[in-house]
Motif scaffolding. Structure first.
Motif, short mmCIF file in Angstrom:
data_model
loop_
_atom_site.label_atom_id
_atom_site.label_comp_id
_atom_site.label_asym_id
_atom_site.label_seq_id
_atom_site.Cartn_x
_atom_site.Cartn_y
_atom_site.Cartn_z
N UNK A 246 0.74 -1.12 -0.18
CA UNK A 246 0.08 0.06 -0.09
C UNK A 246 0.96 1.21 -0.07
N UNK A 247 2.10 1.08 0.44
CA UNK A 247 2.86 2.54 0.69
C UNK A 247 3.37 2.74 -0.64
N UNK B 10 -11.88 -8.33 0.00
CA UNK B 10 -12.95 -8.27 0.82
C UNK B 10 -14.16 -8.43 0.06
N UNK C 56 -17.84 -9.54 2.19
CA UNK C 56 -18.17 -8.50 3.19
C UNK C 56 -19.27 -7.30 2.52
N UNK D 260 -17.28 -19.46 4.95
CA UNK D 260 -16.85 -18.40 4.50
C UNK D 260 -16.10 -17.55 5.61
N UNK D 261 -16.34 -17.84 6.75
CA UNK D 261 -15.59 -17.05 7.98
C UNK D 261 -14.02 -17.63 7.88
N UNK E 163 -12.53 -16.08 5.32
CA UNK E 163 -11.99 -14.80 5.32
C UNK E 163 -10.59 -14.58 5.90
N UNK E 164 -10.14 -15.46 6.68
CA UNK E 164 -8.78 -15.29 7.30
C UNK E 164 -7.91 -15.11 6.06
N UNK F 213 -8.26 -11.93 4.37
CA UNK F 213 -7.65 -10.79 5.03
C UNK F 213 -6.13 -10.66 5.48
N UNK F 214 -5.44 -11.84 5.26
CA UNK F 214 -4.08 -11.97 5.31
C UNK F 214 -3.43 -11.22 4.20
N UNK G 227 -4.82 -8.77 2.78
CA UNK G 227 -4.95 -7.16 3.08
C UNK G 227 -3.89 -6.75 4.10
N UNK G 228 -3.97 -7.53 5.17
CA UNK G 228 -2.92 -7.45 6.02
C UNK G 228 -1.34 -7.11 5.54
N UNK H 147 -1.32 -4.00 3.69
CA UNK H 147 -1.52 -2.81 4.32
C UNK H 147 -1.04 -2.44 5.75
N UNK H 148 -0.55 -3.55 6.35
CA UNK H 148 -0.30 -3.36 7.88
C UNK H 148 1.34 -3.77 8.05
N UNK H 149 1.97 -4.54 7.01
CA UNK H 149 3.32 -4.74 7.07
C UNK H 149 4.11 -3.55 6.58
#
Lengths: 512, 494
Positions: free
Chosen positions: B370-371, B385, B390, B422-423, B426-427, B430-431, B433-434, B437-439
């Motif tokens: 993302x950066x 997503x 979602x 589906x839950x 979702x993991x 999400x990974x 996206x993580x 975006x998060x790393x």
């Protein structure tokens, strides 16, 4: 003015701000500055619009007002339907107000990815207002569940050291509860042939089906509230989220659970609600007593406040299921009060965290010496959280307690032994006074010994501005509660009529 | 009903296929006459054009049901709807892959040509009206795909993927053919219409047991093409080994066509025998959702992850098929269209991620996307997503509609199981996206992406996000398509 689609305007105005922010280009510092400004103006305009909703709201009517309808998903029988009543009105205002507060509050403290930050918070604004205004259950679910996306990003991007674990836990926990709610929505839509909330409320679901539906709804709302033992995501999420994220989590998102009980579980499934009410009381009591005890031993300020949220929301769930006017009013007031007070307390922690970068209680002490204004504000919110008369916290708690005492097997829709429930609920308040006062003593009083704190600076202007509305409202709700409870009254009577109209089928399910 | 010895001379409903075939033949000559270096640059855009023209024709043709080519094919609203979807999907895939193929030096003109021929096969598949038509169309679609999977012929894993796909595909075709022959042997007809007419619920003997066994074999063959559990084993290896642009192609339009074909068979002549196949399909759907969700958790390669995601998604679509109602059909169609848009977009993102000239395939390497590339990361997050279902993204509506149909058909357990699966899934979405975006950012990505790729990915993102604003048209189109597949009239083939 009243023929304008006020609710849709309020809901979707923040997205206009998002569109503007997306097109901001240039130097990083200029971009950040402009993004903050656009976000603030958008949030203020949205708040102003929500005040217009209040101005146009007729407190004498119990039904949904400012209703908007439009064709949307005709093949599935889903319409775009929005409206507010006395229950959702204040929650809408709370959402728009807290959005302004967090944008002001994080004006200087957030310096990384400011553009994305402001975008996610404006999207949150849209989704929160939409959730409270939706009058179609699928539309509600879309807003309700959509909140997960921005919140996941808020915790994960701007959160603390264990942010990734917490973001996943928050997302998956909530999603697991919500998909069962989705199954319940599908079953209800099939059974009643409609997804409109007012029509679903009028539909009589068979008692056997109600039990399953109620449990499916409970799975979702109990996680959101959160009720013990479904609360374990909350300490993690609250602690790791950035201040603004914690504020919205505690201030608004937890209210979605209580709102769900009031809007769906109780009026749509009254027999099952009566059947399960003792269980709700039991879980709420455990939540109040157990999480209060847990809060007592916390060494992390944010965690302490997070656990106190679980205890306070326990009062809300008890109030909801008393199913009498005092209890419901108390539950709503407690939701609003908790929305303001816990939001403020998270900001209180955020203020010192921004300066010292520690949430450990042991890292502080004697702050009153260097930060007099801060100490005063902290005391006010701490006392409001404890439920001191004259603050909003007192009103909600006393109403719920009286509401509990009013439960009698003969008179109420909900069968339970009121006095025992009240006894334990009141215990929680005493414990609450204990952990909050102790926290305050350790952080604020004593001698300023820690060298790191020697140069700590008192509240900045933007922080004072962010706190100001919360101070005013906490006191106003404490000394003049009828300003807030009057518009609720007619709607609460309507909800009670919906619960009470359950008919004789209820008797078969009573536990005694 | 035409009674002349030369039936069905009406060629208008065949125009899309005629355009595709003519274009394929002409482009073959064009490609052969041009120099190697230039050929692909000319053939690819023309192939895209041909596919889009064919799709446009299919979209405007008169949708009154007609049987074609001696009763082996049929043109109706469902065929028109699916032709538009798969042909546009195929065209989008060719656009997506251009830059990748150039970088990997597999930009030969045969690739778009094969895609065009696969498009022709898919276009016929969704029109199949007899067992023979079903088999021929399916093979016409499959053979080009085998070659495409092995197209990176200097690379071991690509040739391995092609071979694996071919051998297992041949096995599945064998099962399908065996099933067809059993049905033919026990009923004496190949035509869907005649099957429906002669062996409907009012017929004295009902469906012969041998034909039921044959039906199970046919379903198994179709499950292979759909990559549904337990016939999914080829999927991860082939997805990983094939050139990424080909993987995108495999994952997108052919699955839509295969779902269309399955609906044509099961909801056409076999609609009255739902009791015979419903449990099989429900179990296949359940197994696909569960396995696709669980196995995806441990993947490290994004193409393998997409393979398991595809398996789970086909499971969700099959929930709609298992419902065995018109609503279920509609739901499956809507689901597949949304799946197509999301998958195209997701692969667009994968094809846009290049670092120092090599394409990124390991999931870990997405860290900090993302950066470096904010727009790309945003698009990727949107698709992930949406795949996780979602709201308010399009994927949610697909799932909602599918499970609504299942609950209405009494399959509440399948809806609960599917949503819980589906839950789990979702993991892994999400990974991603993580990581993006998060790393903290790793080394920079190469910046420019080709215009075709940007166009397709951007359009897919807009469609996935904007679907919530205007969901009506897709639902109406799918509704019209599903309505056209009633019990068909008797055709000439016996």
């Amino acid at each position: 003015m009243s023929d304008w689609p006020l609710l849709s305007l309020t809901t979707f105005l923040p997205l206009v701000g998002v569109a503007f922010i997306l097109f901001i280009r240039g130097e990083p510092t200029i971009v950040a500055q402009n993004a903050r400004a656009v976000a603030l103006w958008t949030a203020l305009a949205t708040f102003a619009l929500s005040l217009m909703i209040w101005a146009n709201f007729d407190p004498a009517q119990g039904g949904y007002q400012l209703v908007e309808q439009a064709a949307w998903l005709e093949p599935l029988g889903i319409r775009y339907e929005m409206g507010v009543d006395g229950i959702s009105l204040w929650l809408v205002l709370l959402s728009t107000l807290l959005t302004v507060v967090v944008i002001v509050g994080s004006w200087f403290s957030v310096t990384e990815r400011v553009k994305e930050y402001m975008i996610t918070f404006l999207i949150m604004d849209t989704l929160m207002v939409g959730t409270f205004c939706a009058l179609d259950i699928v539309l509600f679910y879309i807003f309700f569940e959509g909140i997960l996306i921005p919140m996941y990003l808020i915790i994960g991007i701007w959160g603390g050291p264990r942010r990734i674990y917490s973001a996943f836990k928050f997302f998956l926990y909530t999603l697991a509860g919500s998909v069962l709610f989705l199954v319940a929505i599908i079953v209800m839509a099939r059974e009643a042939g409609t997804t409109s909330i007012p029509e679903l409320t009028r539909h009589d679901f068979p008692v056997a089906m109600q039990t399953w539906l109620w449990l499916a709804l409970f799975a979702s709302f109990a996680v959101k509230v959160p009720m013990w033992p479904f609360h374990t995501w909350l300490p993690d999420a609250h602690v790791e989220a950035p201040t603004a994220g914690s504020v919205l989590l505690a201030g608004v998102l937890l209210k979605l659970g209580g709102y769900g009980f009031l809007r769906f579980s109780l009026p749509m499934l009254p027999e099952a609600s009566a059947y399960f009410a003792p269980m709700v009381f039991a879980l709420s009591i455990v939540a109040i007593v157990y999480t209060s005890l847990v809060a007592l031993v916390q060494t992390d300020m944010k965690k302490l406040i997070a656990y106190s949220s679980v205890a306070h929301m326990g009062i809300v769930t008890i109030g909801c299921f008393t199913a009498n006017p005092l209890g419901l009013t108390g539950a709503l007031v407690q939701m609003l009060s908790h929305g303001l007070v816990s939001a403020a307390l998270f900001m209180v922690v955020g203020v010192v965290y921004d300066r010292i970068h520690s949430r450990e209680i042991a890292a502080y002490g004697g702050l009153a010496e260097r930060m007099p204004v801060y100490a005063t504000l902290f005391m006010l919110f701490m006392l409001a959280s404890v439920g001191l008369p004259g603050t909003s916290g007192f009103v909600g708690e006393i109403l719920v307690i009286i509401g509990i005492f009013n439960i009698t097997p003969e008179s109420a829709a909900i069968p339970a032994q009121g006095s025992w429930v009240a006894l334990f609920a009141a215990t929680g308040m005493i414990l609450g006074a204990g952990y909050m006062l102790w926290l305050y003593r350790r952080v604020i009083f004593g001698a300023l010994e820690k060298t790191r704190l020697a140069a700590i600076e008192d509240l900045r202007l933007n922080e004072v501005v962010a706190f100001a509305p919360l101070v005013l409202l906490v006191l106003l709700m404490g000394v003049y509660p009828s300003l807030f409870t009057d518009p609720m009254a007619a709607s609460i009577d309507r909800v009670l009529a919906e619960i009470g109209a359950a008919g004789p089928g209820r008797l078969a399910l009573q536990l005694h | 009903m035409p009674t002349s010895p030369l039936p069905d001379l009406a060629l208008a409903p065949l125009l899309p296929e005629i355009v595709l075939l003519a274009a394929a033949l002409v482009l073959l000559v064009v490609g052969a006459l041009r120099e190697r270096a230039q050929a692909a640059g000319i053939v690819a855009p023309l192939a895209v054009l041909a596919l889009l023209v064919a799709a446009a024709i299919a979209g405007v043709l008169d949708r009154t049901p007609q049987t074609l080519l001696g009763g082996h094919f049929r043109f109706d609203a469902m065929a028109a709807f699916l032709k538009v979807v798969v042909l546009v999907g195929a065209a989008a895939c060719i656009l997506l892959g251009g830059a990748y193929e150039e970088d990997e030096r597999i930009d030969r003109f045969e690739l778009p040509l094969l895609a065009l021929l696969a498009g022709l096969g898919m276009s016929l598949m969704v029109s199949a009206e007899s067992l023979l038509g079903l088999y021929m169309a399916l093979e016409l679609q499959s053979l080009p795909l085998y070659v495409m999977a092995a197209f990176h012929r200097d690379q071991l894993r690509s040739t391995e993927a092609g071979l694996k796909y071919f051998v297992l595909g041949a096995l599945a075709s064998g099962m399908l053919l065996y099933g067809c022959s059993l049905i033919y042997g026990f009923t004496g007809t190949l035509s869907f219409a005649a099957l429906a007419q002669g062996f409907g619920p009012t017929s004295p003997g009902g469906l012969p047991t041998g034909a039921v066994v044959g039906l199970v074999f046919v379903i198994a063959g179709l499950a292979f093409k759909l990559a549904a559990v337990p016939f999914h084993m080829w999927t991860p290896d082939v997805y990983e080994g094939a050139p990424t642009s080909v993987t995108a192609f495999l994952a997108a339009a052919p699955k839509v066509a295969a779902v269309g074909l399955t609906l044509r068979l099961l909801m056409g002549p076999m609609a009255d025998w739902a009791g015979q196949w419903q449990q099989v399909v429900a179990l296949v759907a359940l197994a696909s959702m569960v396995l696709g969700s669980l196995a995806g958790l441990v993947q490290t390669n994004i193409k393998r992850l997409m393979a398991y995601s595809g398996i789970a998604n086909v499971g969700f679509a099959l929930v709609g098929v298992a419902a065995g109602t018109r609503e279920g059909m509609e739901a499956a169609l809507v689901y597949m269209v949304i799946y197509l848009a999301t998958t195209l977009g997701a692969f667009g993102c994968i094809l846009a991620m290049r670092r120092q000239g090599t394409y990124v395939e390991r999931i870990d390497e997405l860290a900090g996307l993302s950066s470096r590339r904010p727009l790309l990361a945003a698009a990727l997050a949107i698709f992930m997503f949406s795949l996780a279902g979602i709201p308010p993204l399009a994927g949610f509506f697909g799932k909602y509609f599918v499970f609504l149909a299942a609950v209405k058909a009494g399959l509440v357990w399948l809806a609960v199981a599917g949503l819980l699966a589906s839950v789990v899934a979702a993991y892994y979405y999400l990974r991603i996206v993580k990581l993006a975006y998060f790393d903290p950012p790793a080394e920079p990505f190469d910046v420019p992406a080709a215009p075709g790729l940007r166009l397709v990915t951007g359009l897919a993102a807009v469609a996935v996000v904007g679907f919530v604003v205007l969901p009506g048209p897709l639902f109406e189109a799918a509704g019209g398509a599903a309505a056209s597949l009633g019990p068909p009239a008797v055709a000439a083939v016996r």
